[in-house]
Design an enzyme around this catalytic site. Structure first.
Site, PDB file in Angstrom:
ATOM      1  N   HIS A   1       0.825  -1.217   0.000  1.00 12.63           N
ATOM      2  CA  HIS A   1       0.000   0.000   0.000  1.00 12.63           C
ATOM      3  C   HIS A   1       0.856   1.262   0.000  1.00 12.63           C
ATOM      4  O   HIS A   1       2.068   1.229   0.306  1.00 12.63           O
ATOM      5  CB  HIS A   1      -0.964   0.012   1.194  1.00 12.63           C
ATOM      6  CG  HIS A   1      -0.310   0.095   2.531  1.00 12.63           C
ATOM      7  ND1 HIS A   1       0.158   1.274   3.081  1.00 12.63           N
ATOM      8  CD2 HIS A   1      -0.033  -0.869   3.458  1.00 12.63           C
ATOM      9  CE1 HIS A   1       0.674   1.044   4.272  1.00 12.63           C
ATOM     10  NE2 HIS A   1       0.572  -0.249   4.527  1.00 12.63           N
TER      11      HIS A   1
ATOM     12  N   CYS B   1       3.410  -4.835   6.471  1.00 11.17           N
ATOM     13  CA  CYS B   1       3.024  -4.530   5.097  1.00 11.17           C
ATOM     14  C   CYS B   1       4.239  -4.146   4.254  1.00 11.17           C
ATOM     15  O   CYS B   1       5.319  -3.871   4.774  1.00 11.17           O
ATOM     16  CB  CYS B   1       2.003  -3.397   5.066  1.00 11.17           C
ATOM     17  SG  CYS B   1       0.396  -3.855   5.763  1.00 11.17           S
TER      18      CYS B   1
END
Length: 434
Positions: A318, A336
């Site tokens: 992201h 992430c």
């Protein structure tokens, strides 16, 4: 599944009967002729049994033959309407195109033909079960008309555990057709999670038709499948793969085997490391809210842009504008893959759900079933998770190898220079400068 002329290769035994003596009477001659051409017995049996009741509406017309081939199957309802269907590829059963109806009477007639054009038919009549009181749906992650990446598996998720003794029957009700054809198999990651993959990535442009024929199928605990589900989808025309490394901290994007972009990343910090393994994009969202309140090492709520899920555990690729200065240098995320806003937007133009993503060099290994992890095990290991025996052509298919073994180093001949004779050790690395 094949058409009605699907063949079963069998050996047919026959021959003349030897007679004693040199002279045959007229009766004996007739007996010889009869012995040379006996009436062929195809040993045809059909299921369900004749006059059976309470038959599941997911039932197929089972066929067994001692010899010969299936020439035709005719199934009709009580009003005489013909039911559409096809033979399985091995001609072991005839499968209705749609589930049968509850509490209805059906008649099935199977015709077989032998090697001497001898035909044999058998008919059975049966009545299907009443509508059950307990039904449940299943999670099906293919959506009709959509386009997916070359690594897209076929993931199915059940609400409750499917008992081990029912998994084979359930798995047999999953039908996958690919154009062009590619060998593939199912793997049960848990009693509630089963996934399909081809041996190697889907060929770009492949058309897929998947049917879950579970309506009326027993799922265990007194529950039955609520409905059949079908999806017709396409694989993208370009093969896109993404590779993320911890050393160096970067992402590489490949298109049809050519590197098209490299970008810096920040992965999970030591307390919340990213998983290393072979994953695929599971979902995409332009805006996604991370709410980690109540989770270990969490407690925050934040909205992120250009989010692409990799695991059920919450690992995403992201946009992370707050960590741009760390990207390429330091791991600061909660697991992430952090990238800059511009790079994150770019990825949305080339990646899809089903795009393969490989992360390597981190502190932890991807857990089987933590996401769509079909590509994180070799083909023989994957096949062991099937509840149904795998055909030899599938078992022997050329498959994707996630962790190829390094090629052996070339053999080095022993040195014969003065002072070293007899001291050479093959395979011993040469010390490097520190």
């Amino acid at each position: 599944m094949a058409g009605f002329r699907a063949m079963i290769m069998v050996a047919v035994l026959g021959g003349a009967t030897a007679l004693a003596g040199c002279t045959a009477t007229k009766d004996a001659a007739q007996s010889t002729t009869s012995a040379q051409a006996p009436q062929e017995n195809l040993a045809l049996t059909v299921s369900p049994a004749d006059r059976a009741s309470g038959v599941p509406i997911s039932a197929e017309i089972g066929i067994k033959l001692g010899s010969g081939t299936v020439d035709g199957v005719d199934v009709r309802d009580a009003a005489g309407q013909k039911i559409a269907g096809e033979l399985r590829s091995d001609a072991s059963a005839w499968v209705p195109t749609a589930p049968l109806k509850y509490a209805q009477r059906y008649t099935a007639t199977v015709t077989a033909v032998g090697s001497r054009t001898h035909h044999e038919s058998k008919s059975v009549a049966f009545t299907t079960m009443k509508q059950p009181s307990q039904v449940e749906g299943v999670g099906f992650y293919l959506f009709d008309g959509q386009e997916y990446g070359v690594g897209m598996p076929i993931p199915i998720e059940f609400v409750r555990d499917v008992p081990a003794n029912l998994r084979a029957a359930v798995q047999k009700r999953f039908f996958v057709t690919s154009d062009p054809p590619q060998p593939g198999a199912w793997h049960w990651f848990s009693p509630t999670q089963v996934q399909y993959r081809p041996a190697a990535y889907w060929q770009p442009g492949t058309k897929l038709t998947v049917r879950l024929g579970l309506k009326g199928q027993a799922l265990g605990g007194g529950y039955y499948g609520e409905e059949d589900k079908i999806a017709r989808v396409r694989i993208a025309k370009d093969k896109v793969e993404v590779k993320v490394t911890n050393h160096p901290k970067q992402m590489q994007v490949f298109k049809n085997g050519t590197l098209i972009k490299t970008m810096p990343v920040s992965l999970g910090k030591a307390s919340t490391p990213s998983s290393s393994g072979h994953m695929v994009v599971m979902e995409q969202a332009y805006t996604y809210r991370f709410d980690t309140r109540g989770e270990p090492n969490g407690g925050y709520v934040v909205d992120v842009n250009y989010a692409q899920r990799l695991t059920w555990g919450g690992e995403f690729i992201h946009s992370a504008p707050w960590s741009v200065s760390d990207q390429g240098y330091t791991n600061v995320s909660h697991g992430c893959v952090n990238i800059g806003p511009g790079n994150a937007a770019y990825l949305f133009t080339v990646m899809k759900v089903g795009t393969p993503v490989t992360v390597s060099g981190t502190e932890v290994k991807l857990a089987p079933g933590n996401g769509w992890t079909v590509w994180d095990m070799d083909w023989p290991t994957f096949l062991k998770g099937s509840a149904v025996p795998v055909a030899s052509d599938v078992a022997n298919a050329v498959a994707y190898e996630p962790y190829p073994k390094p090629k052996p180093s070339p053999t080095v001949a022993p040195s014969t220079s003065p002072g070293t004779a007899g001291n050479a050790q093959l395979g011993t690395p040469t010390p490097s400068a520190s």
